[in-house]
Design a protein around this motif. Structure first.
Motif: not given
Length: 177
Positions: A24-25, A82-84, A104-109, A123-129
């Motif tokens: 959960d965020w 943590k693995q999430i 990309f950023f992953l945002v809750p809404y 409440q912002l997560v930078l995603v490296r993929y």
């Protein structure tokens, strides 16, 4: 004995392919920030403090005047490493030669960082993929799985308090809900 070994291998295989439980965020936000958000008045997007400012490169940053929790970089130490599996909406930042988003950023809404103000940094997560994902529509929710790190990131669009090295990114499907 052979049957026990076969059953054990099948069990291990199914566990290896099982999805992580959803994070959960709010688990990314300390309890003190959660309480402050609950007490915060509704943001009126037409008010001067909600207007934000454009940076030289065209990104939108929050202007000062919002409650302090909207700028919070406070994190939850137990989440580091943590693995999430986190559900959210992408805000593309970088793509590869094929047009797949690799950062990309992953945002809750949906629409966060396009509208103002953006969510708080925690409440912002930078995603490296590095494998990249085709993002046809930023309003399509994603599941992102991987290792979460406490890492403060700032760019022209927004600030984040977490980064995630993704091992898997996929669109949320109707059956997931």
């Amino acid at each position: 004995m052979r049957r026990v070994l076969l059953v054990s291998l099948l069990l291990i295989s199914s566990l290896a392919h099982a999805e992580l439980p959803e994070t959960d965020w709010l688990e990314l936000m300390p309890k003190s920030d959660q309480k402050a958000l609950e007490l915060m008045p509704e943001i009126d997007h037409s008010s001067p403090e909600a207007m934000g400012t454009f940076t030289e490169k065209g990104g939108m940053k929050q202007s000062k005047g919002l409650p302090a929790v909207m700028y919070s970089t406070k994190t939850v130490p137990a989440m580091n490493g943590k693995q999430i599996r986190l559900g959210g909406y992408p805000v593309p930042l970088e793509s590869d030669a094929k047009g797949n988003s690799t950062l990309f950023f992953l945002v809750p809404y949906p629409g966060a960082c396009i509208h103002v103000p953006p969510p708080p940094p925690n409440q912002l997560v930078l995603v490296r993929y590095p494998r990249g994902v085709k993002l046809d529509d930023i309003y399509t929710p994603l599941w992102v799985s991987g290792t979460l790190k406490i890492e403060k990131v700032s760019n022209d669009l927004a600030d984040a308090a977490y980064a995630l090295d993704a091992g898997k990114v996929k669109a949320v499907e109707e059956g997931d809900l």
